[in-house]
Enzyme design. Sequence first.
Site, PDB file in Angstrom:
ATOM      1  N   ARG A 154      51.126  41.809   7.738  1.00 14.69           N
ATOM      2  CA  ARG A 154      50.662  43.338   7.585  1.00 14.69           C
ATOM      3  C   ARG A 154      50.609  43.778   5.794  1.00 14.69           C
ATOM      4  NH1 ARG A 154      54.888  42.201  10.763  1.00 14.69           N
ATOM      5  NH2 ARG A 154      54.850  43.273  13.112  1.00 14.69           N
ATOM      6  N   LYS A 178      58.295  43.893  10.741  1.00 17.64           N
ATOM      7  CA  LYS A 178      59.225  45.139  10.654  1.00 17.64           C
ATOM      8  C   LYS A 178      60.933  44.367  11.637  1.00 17.64           C
ATOM      9  CE  LYS A 178      55.222  47.331  13.010  1.00 17.64           C
ATOM     10  NZ  LYS A 178      54.032  47.500  13.896  1.00 17.64           N
ATOM     11  N   HIS A 245      44.349  45.064   7.723  1.00 20.69           N
ATOM     12  CA  HIS A 245      44.290  44.849   9.254  1.00 20.69           C
ATOM     13  C   HIS A 245      42.901  44.245  10.135  1.00 20.69           C
ATOM     14  CE1 HIS A 245      47.282  45.755  12.420  1.00 20.69           C
ATOM     15  NE2 HIS A 245      46.616  46.057  12.679  1.00 20.69           N
ATOM     16  N   ARG A 248      43.855  40.213   9.652  1.00 26.15           N
ATOM     17  CA  ARG A 248      44.831  40.214  10.052  1.00 26.15           C
ATOM     18  C   ARG A 248      44.573  39.997  11.830  1.00 26.15           C
ATOM     19  NH1 ARG A 248      50.720  40.438  11.383  1.00 26.15           N
ATOM     20  NH2 ARG A 248      51.470  41.857  13.328  1.00 26.15           N
ATOM     21  N   HIS A 271      55.268  39.204  15.835  1.00 27.54           N
ATOM     22  CA  HIS A 271      55.720  40.199  17.485  1.00 27.54           C
ATOM     23  C   HIS A 271      56.497  39.711  17.501  1.00 27.54           C
ATOM     24  CE1 HIS A 271      50.858  40.792  17.628  1.00 27.54           C
ATOM     25  NE2 HIS A 271      51.161  41.605  16.458  1.00 27.54           N
ATOM     26  N   TYR A 280      45.418  39.640  22.302  1.00 27.36           N
ATOM     27  CA  TYR A 280      44.560  39.194  21.468  1.00 27.36           C
ATOM     28  C   TYR A 280      43.545  38.048  23.153  1.00 27.36           C
ATOM     29  CZ  TYR A 280      45.065  40.819  17.230  1.00 27.36           C
ATOM     30  OH  TYR A 280      45.437  41.387  15.849  1.00 27.36           O
TER      31      TYR A 280
END
Length: 312
Positions: A154, A178, A245, A248, A271, A280
């Site tokens: 990220r 995150k 991004h 990524r 994730h 995806y």
Amino acid sequence: MAHPDVSLSQIVQQYLDYLAYNKRYSKHTIDAYRRDIQRLVQTLDDHGHSHWAEAQADTIRAAMIGARKTGLAPKSIQRILSSWRSFFTYLLQQRMVKLNPVEGIQAPKSPHKLPNSIDPDQMSQMLNAPIASDDPMALRDKAMVELTYSCGLRLAELASLNIFDIDMTDASLVVTGKGNKSRQLPIGHYAIAAVKTWLQQRPQLKCFDANALFINHRGRRMGVRGIQMRMAKMAALHGQHMHPHMLRHSFASHLLQSSGDLRAVQELLGHSNISTTQMYTHLDYQHLAKVYDKAHPRAQAKSQLKEKPKHD
């Protein structure tokens, strides 16, 4: 339509003042709320309601269905519902209504769009282009791109990297994503080589942040905006468009297409829920379906098929 104690316009203005002075919202945001609430006022008037307390979930739902039929985009409907929900929450707090009729109403989902990614050949062509060995900024930019694409980082993760986060011997790095969750990632040999070359040039610059992996020309840690601008400039030199991004997305798409290992890609991307990574696979299928529809002669719509001319 009026409230027994306070006029409608006064209630709306009180709420907008609350957003301005209590929530510290910007003028642009408040203007958006004003337009959405004016739409709500019109909706209630159209249904013959005389005050806020008469608003029902069916009224809100019908308004959203009508908005969708007029062609309003799902994202716009989502924003309107959010504005209305917040407004009724305020009315509840002021004891002007007994329930929030917007609670539980789902907005239409926005269609998934295929994230922009960079073709592997175009990426190789750009990253293999020669760079002057005496240009530390260009070497730094290449290292940032190589590392982002190699690890699927990220933007914030890239900006926060410290030198000690990378283990050159083990070809790995530890990144904090995150939720303050850390994960260890392998680094490809091209990225390792690019980072090593950059670190050899880094001492030429003034440095006010000894730990930061990537610093700017003033010697301070690269910020997210600075990274975005430098990556865009690097891509433009090669006639490409690129942002962090996109790298990524490219990392995830290329890796999933080659390996088919969804769980591994989930771990690498950081994730917490595999459903996020499944995007995806869905988008990859959408891309394949579009290619099929365009290429296969018996997949075309009837309107696209032209009748062959008859010959006598």
